[in-house]
Design an enzyme around this catalytic site. Structure first.
Site, mmCIF file in Angstrom:
data_model
loop_
_atom_site.group_PDB
_atom_site.id
_atom_site.type_symbol
_atom_site.label_atom_id
_atom_site.label_comp_id
_atom_site.label_asym_id
_atom_site.label_seq_id
_atom_site.Cartn_x
_atom_site.Cartn_y
_atom_site.Cartn_z
ATOM 1 N N TYR A 109 -14.520 79.302 28.366
ATOM 2 C CA TYR A 109 -15.662 80.198 28.589
ATOM 3 C C TYR A 109 -16.538 79.585 29.668
ATOM 4 O O TYR A 109 -16.776 78.372 29.683
ATOM 5 C CB TYR A 109 -16.504 80.353 27.312
ATOM 6 C CG TYR A 109 -15.852 81.183 26.242
ATOM 7 C CD1 TYR A 109 -15.565 82.525 26.469
ATOM 8 C CD2 TYR A 109 -15.515 80.636 25.008
ATOM 9 C CE1 TYR A 109 -14.954 83.305 25.494
ATOM 10 C CE2 TYR A 109 -14.904 81.406 24.025
ATOM 11 C CZ TYR A 109 -14.627 82.735 24.278
ATOM 12 O OH TYR A 109 -14.022 83.494 23.314
ATOM 13 N N GLU B 299 -14.014 84.907 29.266
ATOM 14 C CA GLU B 299 -14.751 86.139 28.955
ATOM 15 C C GLU B 299 -14.544 87.263 29.950
ATOM 16 O O GLU B 299 -14.974 88.393 29.690
ATOM 17 C CB GLU B 299 -16.259 85.845 28.808
ATOM 18 C CG GLU B 299 -17.029 85.539 30.095
ATOM 19 C CD GLU B 299 -16.951 84.065 30.508
ATOM 20 O OE1 GLU B 299 -16.202 83.298 29.893
ATOM 21 O OE2 GLU B 299 -17.657 83.712 31.474
ATOM 22 N N ASP C 192 -25.453 84.453 25.650
ATOM 23 C CA ASP C 192 -24.566 83.701 26.556
ATOM 24 C C ASP C 192 -24.474 84.359 27.927
ATOM 25 O O ASP C 192 -24.075 83.720 28.898
ATOM 26 C CB ASP C 192 -23.175 83.469 25.933
ATOM 27 C CG ASP C 192 -22.507 84.742 25.474
ATOM 28 O OD1 ASP C 192 -23.112 85.824 25.587
ATOM 29 O OD2 ASP C 192 -21.370 84.661 24.992
ATOM 30 N N LYS D 98 -16.248 75.683 25.345
ATOM 31 C CA LYS D 98 -17.522 76.010 25.996
ATOM 32 C C LYS D 98 -17.503 75.651 27.479
ATOM 33 O O LYS D 98 -16.691 74.852 27.938
ATOM 34 C CB LYS D 98 -18.676 75.268 25.319
ATOM 35 C CG LYS D 98 -19.002 75.765 23.930
ATOM 36 C CD LYS D 98 -19.139 77.280 23.844
ATOM 37 C CE LYS D 98 -20.364 77.838 24.537
ATOM 38 N NZ LYS D 98 -20.426 79.336 24.389
ATOM 39 N N HIS E 49 -19.388 81.951 31.441
ATOM 40 C CA HIS E 49 -20.673 82.690 31.425
ATOM 41 C C HIS E 49 -21.546 82.271 32.615
ATOM 42 O O HIS E 49 -22.658 81.763 32.466
ATOM 43 C CB HIS E 49 -21.425 82.437 30.117
ATOM 44 C CG HIS E 49 -20.656 82.782 28.884
ATOM 45 N ND1 HIS E 49 -20.329 84.080 28.552
ATOM 46 C CD2 HIS E 49 -20.126 82.008 27.900
ATOM 47 C CE1 HIS E 49 -19.651 84.079 27.416
ATOM 48 N NE2 HIS E 49 -19.502 82.836 27.010
ATOM 49 N N ARG F 244 -15.671 73.469 17.686
ATOM 50 C CA ARG F 244 -14.360 74.061 18.003
ATOM 51 C C ARG F 244 -13.583 73.151 18.944
ATOM 52 O O ARG F 244 -14.132 72.207 19.509
ATOM 53 C CB ARG F 244 -14.546 75.437 18.665
ATOM 54 C CG ARG F 244 -14.994 76.518 17.729
ATOM 55 C CD ARG F 244 -15.356 77.794 18.465
ATOM 56 N NE ARG F 244 -16.609 77.668 19.200
ATOM 57 C CZ ARG F 244 -17.146 78.601 19.966
ATOM 58 N NH1 ARG F 244 -16.509 79.759 20.130
ATOM 59 N NH2 ARG F 244 -18.282 78.412 20.584
HETATM 60 N N1 NAI Z 1 -23.764 84.067 21.207
HETATM 61 C C1 NAI Z 1 -22.483 83.890 20.939
HETATM 62 O O1 NAI Z 1 -22.084 82.925 20.301
HETATM 63 C C2 NAI Z 1 -21.483 84.916 21.363
HETATM 64 C C3 NAI Z 1 -21.871 85.883 22.225
HETATM 65 N N2 NAI Z 1 -21.033 86.900 22.584
HETATM 66 C C4 NAI Z 1 -21.588 87.886 23.503
HETATM 67 O O2 NAI Z 1 -21.896 89.105 22.844
HETATM 68 C C5 NAI Z 1 -22.000 90.142 23.832
HETATM 69 C C6 NAI Z 1 -21.240 91.397 23.363
HETATM 70 O O3 NAI Z 1 -19.850 91.131 23.404
HETATM 71 P P1 NAI Z 1 -18.764 92.216 22.947
HETATM 72 O O4 NAI Z 1 -19.229 92.970 21.775
HETATM 73 O O5 NAI Z 1 -17.468 91.499 22.895
HETATM 74 O O6 NAI Z 1 -18.751 93.201 24.196
HETATM 75 P P2 NAI Z 1 -18.121 94.672 24.228
HETATM 76 O O7 NAI Z 1 -17.778 94.933 25.654
HETATM 77 O O8 NAI Z 1 -17.077 94.840 23.192
HETATM 78 O O9 NAI Z 1 -19.356 95.593 23.790
HETATM 79 C C7 NAI Z 1 -20.513 95.714 24.549
HETATM 80 C C8 NAI Z 1 -21.098 97.107 24.315
HETATM 81 O O10 NAI Z 1 -22.375 97.165 24.954
HETATM 82 C C9 NAI Z 1 -22.541 98.512 25.389
HETATM 83 N N3 NAI Z 1 -23.658 98.558 26.327
HETATM 84 C C10 NAI Z 1 -23.722 98.172 27.622
HETATM 85 N N4 NAI Z 1 -24.954 98.385 28.109
HETATM 86 C C11 NAI Z 1 -25.705 98.914 27.087
HETATM 87 C C12 NAI Z 1 -27.061 99.358 26.946
HETATM 88 N N5 NAI Z 1 -27.907 99.293 27.957
HETATM 89 N N6 NAI Z 1 -27.455 99.818 25.737
HETATM 90 C C13 NAI Z 1 -26.606 99.892 24.693
HETATM 91 N N7 NAI Z 1 -25.304 99.497 24.780
HETATM 92 C C14 NAI Z 1 -24.879 99.023 25.950
HETATM 93 C C15 NAI Z 1 -21.182 98.864 25.946
HETATM 94 O O11 NAI Z 1 -21.009 100.261 26.060
HETATM 95 C C16 NAI Z 1 -20.260 98.229 24.903
HETATM 96 O O12 NAI Z 1 -19.892 99.164 23.873
HETATM 97 C C17 NAI Z 1 -21.469 89.507 25.119
HETATM 98 O O13 NAI Z 1 -22.547 89.080 25.931
HETATM 99 C C18 NAI Z 1 -20.682 88.327 24.626
HETATM 100 O O14 NAI Z 1 -20.522 87.320 25.610
HETATM 101 C C19 NAI Z 1 -19.764 86.980 22.082
HETATM 102 C C20 NAI Z 1 -19.302 85.996 21.229
HETATM 103 C C21 NAI Z 1 -20.119 84.866 20.837
HETATM 104 C C1 PYR Z 2 -18.116 83.590 23.584
HETATM 105 C C2 PYR Z 2 -18.781 82.287 23.502
HETATM 106 O O1 PYR Z 2 -19.522 81.925 24.374
HETATM 107 C C3 PYR Z 2 -18.549 81.428 22.380
HETATM 108 O O2 PYR Z 2 -17.708 81.762 21.540
HETATM 109 O O3 PYR Z 2 -19.178 80.372 22.283
#
Ligand code: NAI
Ligand code: PYR
Ligand code: MG
Length: 372
Positions: free
Chosen positions: A94, A118, A270, A75, A96, A15
């Protein structure tokens, strides 16, 4: 303002932080845009696209960092990039930080002002600069998990949708926010038997309405997760407590209660990951095995579909980038409390409470910092 965009150097990250369209807008606002040669290529943008948009293409990242007053990236800055940051320079990307003490200490030592995509918020309680990449990562999660489920990749050899007479995969998605909802849409579309767990009843109610019986919702507590594990083929970890280290929801001991070859896709990696045995992986080497359970923990999943992701991210960041450039970071943050929520580091001070709590570092109120 001089806005600089280097080529991403994280492995397999294709990206780019500034699209030609965003560069064109910035130039129209009277700013100068410096882009490192080749920075957009992985996302399908050539140097000539940037030149035509009025940006200056420069040869090295060093030149970008030395000249620009604000660095716009995708990143978190890698070690070599952190060495080039300086006092007074704005970093918009980002970060993190909660699971990353090394980066946090380097950013504090640099004296820069770091605004994290984020943790920028919106009026509806959402995270507008995380959401587009969460949409992408959520859609990718069942696809990557399905690949890992294949026998040759260490999985149990279960097909997501099954076939007539053979049951589909049982998939649990923990966290029903942006990632979880997008993952549910794809997993349901692939024909899997999907359960979404969340602690927000409002969120479960929304999912129950939208999916009209095509998935099961369940309140997320230790008992609910433990009860599901023996029958699952895939778990998608999609929880978030903004800015904070992710809570650990499956322990190492619990892996032995799961079937060999079950796949854990930890999208929350992340923020440190929501399974005890998760550690970040890259697209080059995305999976590993612990006690017979396959872990997929790529921290930059959207980088795999760099074209879609870059355009989606650029659409979301552009108005904030322009506000920062037009007004300067201090005034832009003073005018917009949602952008101020993105401020994580300023002039050697940490300004985000959840990061300070995770890392045991004192925090200065961001409101105080912008008054100073
Ligand atoms: N690995 C990657 O490439 C990427 C990672 N992410 C990550 O994915 C994760 C989720 O992001 P989003 O969906 O945007 O967040 P979001 O805020 O939209 O959703 C998170 C959900 O987790 C729930 N939650 C919190 N604690 C909980 C628990 N103990 N049990 C069950 N549910 C619980 C919340 O109520 C919320 O509905 C983040 O850590 C984000 O940084 C996002 C994009 C890319
Ligand atoms: C959210 C994030 O860390 C990514 O898009 O790489
Ligand atoms: Mg790279």
């Amino acid at each position: 303002m001089k806005i600089g965009c280097p080529k991403e150097i994280k492995p397999q990250e294709f990206r780019v932080g500034v699209t030609p369209n965003a560069a064109r807008e910035a130039v129209a606002h009277g700013h100068e845009v410096l882009i490192e040669t080749g920075a957009g290529r992985g996302a399908g943008f050539e140097d000539s696209d940037y030149s035509e948009a009025g940006a200056h293409v420069v040869d090295t990242a060093e030149e970008v960092f030395a000249t620009a007053e604000m660095i716009v990236k995708v990143k978190e800055p890698q070690t070599a990039e952190r060495k080039m940051l300086r006092e007074g320079q704005v970093l918009f990307t980002y970060l993190h930080l909660a699971p990353d003490p090394d980066q946090t200490h380097d950013l504090l030592a640099s004296g820069c002002t770091a605004i994290a995509y984020e943790t920028v918020t919106d009026d509806r309680g959402g995270l507008p600069l995380l959401a587009p990449m969460s949409e992408v990562a959520g859609r990718l999660a069942p696809q990557s998990g399905a690949w890992a489920l294949q026998k040759a990749n260490g999985g149990s050899g279960v097909l997501m949708g099954g076939v007539p007479g053979v049951r589909p995969a049982n998939v649990a998605i923990i966290g029903g926010g942006v990632v979880g909802t997008a993952a549910a849409r794809v997993a349901v579309g692939m024909g899997a038997n999907v359960t979404v767990l969340d602690r927000s009843i409002a969120r479960l109610s929304y999912l129950d309405d939208v999916f009209m019986g095509r998935l099961t919702t369940q309140f997320s507590d230790k008992g609910a997760v433990a009860g599901l594990l023996p029958d699952l083929d895939m778990v998608v970890g999609a929880v978030l407590i903004p800015g904070a280290a992710a809570p650990k929801l499956i322990s190492r001991d619990q892996l032995s209660t799961m079937k060999p070859g079950t796949v854990l896709v930890d999208v929350a990696i992340d923020q440190g990951g929501c399974f005890e045995t998760s550690k970040p992986t890259t697209h080059e080497n995305p999976i590993y095995d612990v006690d017979g359970i396959v872990h997929y923990c790529v921290a930059n999943m959207p980088g795999a579909v760099a074209r879609t992701s870059t355009i989606a991210l650029g659409n979301a960041t552009m108005p904030f980038m322009l506000a920062l450039a037009d007004k300067g970071w201090k005034q832009a943050c003073a005018d917009d409390p949602h952008l101020l929520n993105g401020l994580n580091v300023h002039a050697g001070k940490l300004t985000y409470y959840a990061v300070g709590k995770a890392l045991g570092i004192d925090v200065t109120s961001p409101q105080l910092v912008i008054k100073g």
